[in-house]
Each structure stands twice: as C-alpha cells, then as structure tokens.
Scaffold this motif. Structure first.
Motif, short mmCIF file in Angstrom:
data_model
loop_
_atom_site.label_atom_id
_atom_site.label_comp_id
_atom_site.label_asym_id
_atom_site.label_seq_id
_atom_site.Cartn_x
_atom_site.Cartn_y
_atom_site.Cartn_z
N ARG A 48 62.17 -10.89 -19.16
CA ARG A 48 63.59 -11.25 -19.28
C ARG A 48 63.90 -11.76 -20.69
NH1 ARG A 48 65.54 -10.80 -14.27
NH2 ARG A 48 64.19 -11.27 -12.50
N GLN A 80 64.26 -8.81 -22.98
CA GLN A 80 65.55 -8.15 -22.77
C GLN A 80 66.67 -8.90 -23.49
OE1 GLN A 80 67.14 -7.93 -18.68
NE2 GLN A 80 67.28 -5.71 -18.96
N ARG A 116 68.95 -7.79 -26.85
CA ARG A 116 70.41 -7.85 -26.84
C ARG A 116 70.93 -8.61 -28.05
NH1 ARG A 116 70.73 -10.38 -22.47
NH2 ARG A 116 70.59 -8.56 -21.10
N LYS A 156 66.73 -0.26 -24.76
CA LYS A 156 67.43 -0.92 -23.66
C LYS A 156 66.95 -0.38 -22.31
CE LYS A 156 72.09 -1.87 -21.92
NZ LYS A 156 73.55 -1.63 -22.14
N SER A 157 66.80 0.93 -22.23
CA SER A 157 66.35 1.56 -20.99
C SER A 157 64.90 1.16 -20.68
CB SER A 157 66.45 3.08 -21.12
OG SER A 157 65.95 3.73 -19.97
N ALA A 177 64.85 -2.31 -19.37
CA ALA A 177 65.38 -2.33 -18.00
C ALA A 177 64.33 -1.82 -17.02
CB ALA A 177 66.64 -1.47 -17.93
N ASP A 178 63.58 -0.79 -17.44
CA ASP A 178 62.50 -0.28 -16.58
C ASP A 178 61.42 -1.36 -16.39
OD1 ASP A 178 63.74 2.15 -16.38
OD2 ASP A 178 62.52 3.15 -17.91
N ASP A 179 61.14 -2.11 -17.44
CA ASP A 179 60.17 -3.21 -17.33
C ASP A 179 60.63 -4.23 -16.29
OD1 ASP A 179 58.50 -2.11 -19.18
OD2 ASP A 179 59.05 -3.46 -20.81
N ILE A 180 61.92 -4.57 -16.36
CA ILE A 180 62.47 -5.56 -15.43
C ILE A 180 62.39 -5.04 -14.00
CG2 ILE A 180 64.57 -6.73 -14.68
CD1 ILE A 180 63.36 -8.03 -17.09
N LEU A 181 62.73 -3.76 -13.80
CA LEU A 181 62.65 -3.17 -12.46
C LEU A 181 61.21 -3.18 -11.95
CD1 LEU A 181 65.10 -0.13 -12.78
CD2 LEU A 181 65.43 -2.23 -11.45
N SER A 197 60.30 -6.80 -11.19
CA SER A 197 60.94 -7.33 -9.98
C SER A 197 60.29 -6.75 -8.72
CB SER A 197 62.44 -6.99 -10.00
OG SER A 197 63.07 -7.62 -11.09
#
Length: 311
Positions: free
Chosen positions: A200, A203, A207, A277-278, A281-285, A288
C-alpha cells in the motif's frame, strides 16, 4: 552633473552628482560636495565625499583645475581631463530618463539570459527525475511475479503445517511435540502485515511521485514559453548579438512545448505510468487475496491448537 554657484565673488560652492549604470542595469547615483575658487576663467575645485568613486574619473587627487568658458567647464588632473557642458534641468532629466531606459534594457538582457540558463538546468533536472522514476517503476513491474510467489510460498507453508498437525491433534499427541509449526504461523503474521503495508505504501508513493512530476512538467512548459518570449523581447537590445539571439529564439520555437525536457524520456514516462499503476494494483490484489487465504488457514491452525490445549 556639477551644480556650482559663485558666492561670495571668487568663491565656488555646490555639488557633483554622478549617475551611472551598474552591470545589472541598476541606476546608481552618488553625490559629492564641491568647493573652490574662480579667477576670471580659471577654476580650481576640491571635491569631497565618495573619493573611491571619484578616483575612477579623476585619479586619486581630488583637487581639480581647469577653465570656465561660456557654457563649457573643463577640469583636469594630470593627464585626465573631463569636459562639462551647461544644460537645462529639463535636458538633464531627459538624459536621466534615457539612462533609466537603457538600464531597463540591460536588466532585460541579463534577466532573459539568466532565465534561459535556469530553464535549461530545470529541464535537465526533470529529465533526470523522469529517468529515476522509470527505473523505479520498471522494478515495480518486474516485482509483480515475486509478490505472487511470496504469497504462494506462504500459503503452501501454512497448508503443510495444517496437514501436519491435524492428525497429530486428532491422535492426542502432546501439543509440545508439534506446536513449533503453530508458533511459526503465529509469528509470521507480523511479516504478513508488513508485506501488505509495504504494498500500500508503494502504491501511495507512486501516486505522489507521478503527481510531483506532472506538476514539474506543467511548470516547465509555462516557464519555457515565458523564457522564449522574454528572450525574444531582449534581442533588439543585444547589439552585435541581436541576430544570434533571434536565431536562438527561432530554434527554441521549433522545440517541444516542454522545452529542455528530453522528449523521448517524457514519452517513455507517459507510457510507463499506467503500467506501473496496473502492476501495483495487481500487487495489492494478490496481497489482499493472499492475506485472506493465509488468515483463514492461520485461524484453522489456531483452533486446532486451542482445542488440543483444553483436553
């Protein structure tokens, strides 16, 4: 300008005002006192105050001798001679006004040159920052499989532990013989929390980094347009270099609107940003989903352990 009066007869008193431009186009005015004698057309004057400045004009000696003939005053020290002509106050003010205009032109030339140099440095700095971001961003993209592998390995370890302790607990094997596996999962929660927090943070870091770079790029575009116009405005006042200046302006006008930012680097940056960014986001998914599965397995291991302790 020298302003002197004869009072009493044969005695001169007054002041000298020297107005000049410095290298920055700023008008500097200095005042000096004047006293002396006049005998027919022969004049002898002594100047007081600001001796360092006067030395540039008359040398180190401040006693000046010369003659006053009509509207022309000649003053000399050794081989240095200066000639003063009588003018009206209106003419003097016009001369000062022209001097101020010339000072404005000098200041504009200097300002435009300095602004251009700053724009060049800023463009190179932004290019370097973009390259740093792209190196960082590519690392983040390359790291996506590693994040998935991290969670896959953890899930595999938790499953092995669960399969190991289930039959032992069911067979009432003493807890102390198999609890090491349970403790390893309990301790591992700290690293799981750190991993998801790091994802996080990355990410958010991305940003903020992109936002800062976008601001720098927008400012560079505005600065470049301003510098180009400023340089164009200064060209007529550059004397022999005016044509060279106009040629430089034409070259600037043919460049990218972003000025001295390397266009290839800027284009690569624009293309990489959505990929980074993608990837994040894949890392976060992955994080999670992995954390949810690990949490379920850890809870199941904990339940088996607690049940065995109460027997």
């Amino acid at each position: 300008m020298i302003h002197i009066v004869e009072a009493p007869p044969g005695r001169l008193t007054g002041s000298m005002v020297m107005t000049a431009l410095n290298r920055y186009g700023v008008t500097k005015t200095k005042n000096y006192s004047v006293s002396g004698n006049i005998n027919k057309s022969n004049v002898s004057l002594r100047l007081g105050g600001g001796l360092v400045g006067l030395a540039r004009l008359f040398g180190t000696d401040t006693v000046l001798v010369g003659s006053l003939r009509g509207s022309e005053l000649t003053l000399s020290v050794d081989s240095s001679t200066a000639v003063f002509h009588k003018i009206s106050d209106a003419t003097y003010q016009e001369d000062i006004a022209r001097l101020n205009v010339l000072g404005d032109h000098i200041a504009l030339v200097r300002q435009s040159t300095k602004a251009l140099q700053k724009a060049v440095r800023a463009g190179h700095l932004i290019t370097a920052r973009l390259q740093q971001y792209m190196a960082w961003g590519q690392t983040r993209i390359n790291r996506v499989p590693g994040v998935r592998a991290w969670y896959t390995n953890r899930i595999g370890h938790y499953r092995m532990c669960l399969h190991y302790i289930k039959p032992l607990a069911a067979a009432n094997i003493p807890v102390w013989r198999w609890q090491e596996c349970v403790f390893s999962i309990s301790t591992d929660k700290y690293y799981r929390d750190q991993e998801i927090a790091n994802l996080r943070d990355l990410q958010n870091e991305n940003r903020q980094a992109v936002a800062r770079l976008d601001v720098r790029i927008r400012r560079a575009r505005v600065r470049f347009a301003h510098v180009t116009e400023l340089l164009r405005s200064s060209c007529p006042y550059r004397g022999a270099d005016s044509e060279k200046c106009l040629s430089a302006v034409k070259k600037l006008q043919g460049m990218s609107a972003y000025g001295f930012i390397d266009p290839t680097t800027l284009s690569e940056f624009r293309g990489l940003v959505p990929k980074v960014k993608s990837a994040l986001a894949d890392d976060i998914l992955a994080g999670s989903a992995g954390e949810a599965r690990l949490s379920d397995l850890a809870q199941e291991v904990s339940q088996i352990y607690r049940s065995a302790l109460t027997r």
